[in-house]
Design a protein around this motif. Structure first.
Motif, PDB file in Angstrom:
ATOM      1  N   ILE A 246      -6.270  95.191  34.633  1.00 50.21           N
ATOM      2  CA  ILE A 246      -6.475  96.282  35.583  1.00 50.21           C
ATOM      3  C   ILE A 246      -5.434  97.351  35.269  1.00 50.21           C
ATOM      4  CG2 ILE A 246      -6.457  96.960  38.008  1.00 50.21           C
ATOM      5  CD1 ILE A 246      -8.758  95.102  37.285  1.00 50.21           C
ATOM      6  N   ARG A 249      -3.238  99.675  39.333  1.00 55.48           N
ATOM      7  CA  ARG A 249      -3.184  98.752  40.473  1.00 55.48           C
ATOM      8  C   ARG A 249      -3.402  99.464  41.800  1.00 55.48           C
ATOM      9  NH1 ARG A 249       1.572  94.191  39.583  1.00 55.48           N
ATOM     10  NH2 ARG A 249       0.571  93.096  37.853  1.00 55.48           N
ATOM     11  N   SER A 250      -3.176 100.750  41.855  1.00 51.53           N
ATOM     12  CA  SER A 250      -3.400 101.485  43.099  1.00 51.53           C
ATOM     13  C   SER A 250      -4.890 101.520  43.449  1.00 51.53           C
ATOM     14  CB  SER A 250      -2.846 102.903  43.010  1.00 51.53           C
ATOM     15  OG  SER A 250      -3.581 103.662  42.051  1.00 51.53           O
ATOM     16  N   PHE A 252      -6.902  98.819  42.794  1.00 53.54           N
ATOM     17  CA  PHE A 252      -7.198  97.427  42.442  1.00 53.54           C
ATOM     18  C   PHE A 252      -8.574  96.997  42.947  1.00 53.54           C
ATOM     19  CE2 PHE A 252      -7.057  92.864  43.478  1.00 53.54           C
ATOM     20  CZ  PHE A 252      -6.785  92.338  42.225  1.00 53.54           C
ATOM     21  N   GLU A 349      -8.806  86.865  40.465  1.00 51.69           N
ATOM     22  CA  GLU A 349      -7.497  87.484  40.292  1.00 51.69           C
ATOM     23  C   GLU A 349      -6.556  86.437  39.706  1.00 51.69           C
ATOM     24  OE1 GLU A 349      -4.083  89.713  43.060  1.00 51.69           O
ATOM     25  OE2 GLU A 349      -5.989  89.051  43.948  1.00 51.69           O
ATOM     26  N   ASP A 378      -6.197  91.041  36.134  1.00 47.70           N
ATOM     27  CA  ASP A 378      -4.791  91.231  36.498  1.00 47.70           C
ATOM     28  C   ASP A 378      -4.540  90.946  37.976  1.00 47.70           C
ATOM     29  OD1 ASP A 378      -2.738  91.807  34.844  1.00 47.70           O
ATOM     30  OD2 ASP A 378      -3.292  93.909  34.556  1.00 47.70           O
ATOM     31  N   SER A 379      -3.347  90.493  38.287  1.00 47.71           N
ATOM     32  CA  SER A 379      -2.959  90.334  39.684  1.00 47.71           C
ATOM     33  C   SER A 379      -2.615  91.688  40.290  1.00 47.71           C
ATOM     34  CB  SER A 379      -1.748  89.408  39.791  1.00 47.71           C
ATOM     35  OG  SER A 379      -1.208  89.440  41.085  1.00 47.71           O
ATOM     36  N   SER A 380      -2.875  91.813  41.573  1.00 46.33           N
ATOM     37  CA  SER A 380      -2.528  93.053  42.288  1.00 46.33           C
ATOM     38  C   SER A 380      -1.029  93.148  42.534  1.00 46.33           C
ATOM     39  CB  SER A 380      -3.257  93.103  43.633  1.00 46.33           C
ATOM     40  OG  SER A 380      -2.776  92.071  44.480  1.00 46.33           O
TER      41      SER A 380
END
Length: 797
Positions: A246, A249-250, A252, A349, A378-380
């Motif tokens: 990702i 992330r903003s 997400f 995630e 991707d993780s947030s």
């Protein structure tokens, strides 16, 4: 066909036979650790293994040695209903409905759902969550009356086999459960106890604690198990593994929704797993507003729903795609806890590797697909997981990007997962928790730190229409159908915007009052004005929702203002005792209680004469204090047909007794204990320990246990409504036995006077040291249950 085969075939249907490892468990006993891949049948292995050993094993010694209660403990509430239904189905198919009760324990149960308390000798399967079950094992049962805590503490620590499902989700509760297991061994329980921890990803090192350093038995899948055709298909179920980054992330949620739309296969099931409820709600909202070629249905599933909405969502998930429409299930880590779902596509995630393995087990679960895909995004950066552990999992995902994987290969790639040091329940902590009285400031010892990490703490919220005249009379406490679990942090932030529109039940006032910010702690329940919003059937708890919440209509089940057996009214009666049809004389009730205790001891196979005699004598003496003039006047006021010379135990009517204001908080069981203190020979009948009998008598409502304190505002010479110099008796105990007349001496009897070693606290501490917390609580429970039974059975006399 062997008996084990018959159990599996009957319970599971379709001629099902046990796998080899399931057969070993049934024959050799339930292990402490069961480590098997997802989809390999761990639930029937343990539940049917217990059932076989308790009811169908050819050796009566094995049947007798198998604990009566199977406590099935799930880390999240989402699967409790499904697991309880499964247990009921299997028990019914096996023809054991009359021999085994199945209970769903979520707090606030009405009287008919509390038979596991009334009949502790009857085998039962109790399905619950970590919060509800472990809090009871720690003597601080969530959503239960504080006065029921000791009974639940006894029943949840003896004659029970605990099953902890999905160990990877337990956190600090894993350490606590291991310590409880070890402390039961060291401090002793009245009969027996066992525990099983199971998962597809168990780190045995995490199982070692101070008082339970070694795992005594482990079952894993051996070579012979893997050669079974069905298991081999599941263990080799292929999925194509993809890693997707990702970039922003903003955005997400929008990015994940885009991945889902591009990966979803028309007409199939896609599972989306996020690390927070907020992310799941946001992604589900975007997907519902998006467009799918096949008019795909989007279902949101997490733990912040009321039970009916959660069950409806779960039923829809398990049904799968219908009429050619695809299905996208957006969820959180609740999906890891045993949901029998098989999706064609998984979008998850990034999370700790053990969680990814569990989530991947819901993709091509049965090995029925050849084109399944697992996509890790991707993780947030938000959620309950340690950053380093998530980053380690992301690195592993990169190593197998664009390759085919199976459950076996994923599990084999596990890495050591780091976590913050966990709080350890020590012997001193457990002994301190035996005392259920609040401290001098009115606060209770907080056990949440032994059950959940700070970010996981919940409170219970329900919505009702608030009347214009205040909140005092908002009706009974919320039923399970009304309640929704809400994280404490979110609840505190939300509370700032709804102050004055939230109420909490005050047991001392016996009514609702407006909640304060300092009331918000784990285990409480709040009523919220429905006009304040905060919930919808589609998204669950969401503080941004301002629309009115439709309250759940709940039928009155006759439990009054309290949930059931776990409460004690100011009158001194438990709720069941207030439902008796006619007035009951005290002598008759005391004889009935002793008879009930004798029968209960027979059911429990309690043969130890010294302790058995003490419990039965305590049951005979428990309500001596009801002969006090203050209590008799209140009973006779409610029962005008009874002549004044009759000493009553029950008025024959429901509701609270009218105790004079200057005697407010009057406790008849304190009078009982003081009478026995003045005449110890009465409590020493048959060679019984008079201190033990007196303690059990005082504790029979769960209020007077390790300490006796005056109430706020009481004058000198008065304690809990009882005054120095009060005259009681003589008291007819039935069958020609009479307790002498007594003048109350509060200082000498309760506090020891000039003999501090004879103080109430000193004697109670001696009993705790001599018998240990589990045995002493069990003796309390026997006396209380005998009283309940006598009240029910004798009420129609």
């Amino acid at each position: 066909m062997s008996e084990i085969d018959a159990v599996y075939s009957t319970a599971l249907g379709h001629g099902s036979a046990p796998f080899l490892y399931q057969r070993r468990i049934a024959e050799e006993g339930l292990p402490q650790v069961l480590n098997a891949a997802t989809g390999c049948g761990k639930t029937p292995a343990v539940m049917l293994g217990w059932t076989y050993r308790r009811f169908r094993h050819p050796d009566p010694g094995v049947r007798q040695a198998t604990p009566s209660r199977l406590i099935w403990c799930l880390p999240l509430r989402t699967l409790t209903d499904q697991t309880a239904k499964l247990a009921r189905t299997w028990i019914h198919r096996l023809g054991l409905d009359d021999q085994v009760d199945v209970h769903l324990l979520m707090g606030g149960e009405r009287v008919p759902d509390q038979q596991w308390r009334l009949n502790p000798a009857k085998p039962a399967i109790i399905v619950s969550t970590l919060d509800m079950a472990l809090s009871r094992a720690l003597n601080r049962g969530y959503l239960a009356s504080r006065y029921a805590w000791p009974v639940d503490f006894a029943l949840f620590n003896d004659d029970c086999h605990w099953v902890f499902d999905e160990v990877q989700l337990m956190g600090v509760a894993l350490t606590t459960s291991r310590q409880l297991h070890g402390l039961r061994n060291k401090l002793g329980v009245p009969s027996r106890h066992c525990s099983t921890w199971m998962s597809a990803t168990i780190d045995l090192a995490s199982m070692s604690t101070v008082d339970a350093p070694k795992v005594e038995s482990t079952v894993t899948l051996g070579e012979a198990d893997r050669n079974d055709a069905t298991l081999a298909t599941r263990l080799a179920a292929p999925k194509f593994f993809v890693q997707r980054r990702i970039e922003d992330r903003s955005k997400f949620a929008r990015s994940v929704a885009g991945v889902v739309q591009s990966e979803h296969v028309a007409g199939s099931t896609t599972l989306v797993v996020l690390n927070t409820v907020k992310a799941a709600q946001d992604v589900a909202r975007l997907l519902r507003n998006g467009a799918f070629v096949d008019d795909t249905e989007v279902v949101l599933l997490h733990s912040r729903f009321r039970s009916a909405d959660r069950e409806s969502a779960m039923a829809r998930v398990l049904e799968g795609p219908t009429n050619g429409r695809g299905l996208v299930v957006v969820s959180t880590q609740v999906i890891e806890a045993g949901v029998d779902l098989s999706s064609q596509t998984l979008v998850t995630e990034c999370a700790p590797w053990s969680s990814i393995v569990q989530r991947a087990g819901r993709c091509n679960r049965w090995g029925e697909l050849s084109d399944a895909r697992v996509v890790v995004v991707d993780s947030s950066g938000r959620g309950p997981y340690d950053d380093a552990t998530v980053e380690a999992a992301w690195a592993i995902a990169g190593q197998i990007h664009l390759s085919e994987v199976t459950p076996d290969t994923l599990a084999a790639m596990g890495t050591t997962e780091t976590s913050d040091p966990l709080l350890v329940l020590r012997r001193k902590d457990l002994l301190d928790l035996f005392d259920t009285a609040p401290d001098l400031a009115g606060n209770d010892v907080d056990v949440s730190r032994f059950i959940r990490a700070d970010g996981d703490l919940d409170i219970s919220v329900a919505w009702r229409t608030f009347p214009d005249g205040g909140v005092a009379d908002l009706g009974p406490r919320p039923s399970r159908a009304e309640r929704c679990a809400v994280p404490i942090g979110a609840a505190r932030d939300w509370f700032k915007t709804i102050t004055g529109h939230a109420a909490i039940y005050d047991p001392l006032l016996a009514q609702w009052r407006l909640a304060r910010a300092d009331d918000l702690r784990q285990g409480i329940e709040l009523l919220i004005d429905a006009e304040s919003g905060g919930y919808s059937r589609e998204t669950g708890f969401d503080p941004t929702i301002k629309k009115r919440v439709e309250p759940v209509e709940v039928e009155d089940e006759g439990s009054g203002d309290k949930p059931g057996l776990d409460d004690d009214r100011d009158s001194g009666d438990d709720p069941l005792t207030t439902e008796v049809a006619v007035a009951v004389e005290l002598a008759r009730h005391l004889v009935d209680a002793e008879d009930a205790a004798e029968r209960l001891c027979d059911e429990l196979n309690l043969a130890d004469g010294r302790f058995r005699d003490g419990m039965c004598l305590a049951a005979r003496l428990h309500d001596l204090g009801k002969a006090h003039p203050v209590f008799q006047a209140a009973l006779h006021e409610r029962s005008p047909s009874a002549t004044n010379d009759v000493v009553l135990a029950k008025s024959g009517t429901s509701g609270r007794l009218s105790i004079p204001e200057d005697r407010k908080g009057f406790r008849h069981e304190l009078v009982s204990a003081l009478l026995l203190d003045a005449h110890p020979q009465v409590a020493a009948r048959g060679g019984c320990d008079p201190d033990l009998v007196t303690y059990l008598v005082a504790a029979h409502h769960g209020r007077t246990r390790l300490s006796i304190r005056s109430l706020d505002g009481e004058p000198e010479g008065q304690m809990q409504g009882v005054r120095e110099g009060d005259h009681v008796g003589p008291v007819d105990l039935g069958d020609g036995v009479v307790a002498p007349a007594t003048t109350i001496d509060l200082t000498a009897a309760s506090l020891g006077g000039s003999h501090p070693g004879r103080s109430w606290a000193a004697r109670a501490e001696r009993l705790l040291a001599e018998h240990g917390p589990f045995r002493l609580a069990w003796m309390e429970a026997v006396v209380r249950i005998a009283d309940w039974r006598a009240s029910i059975e004798g009420g129609g006399r």
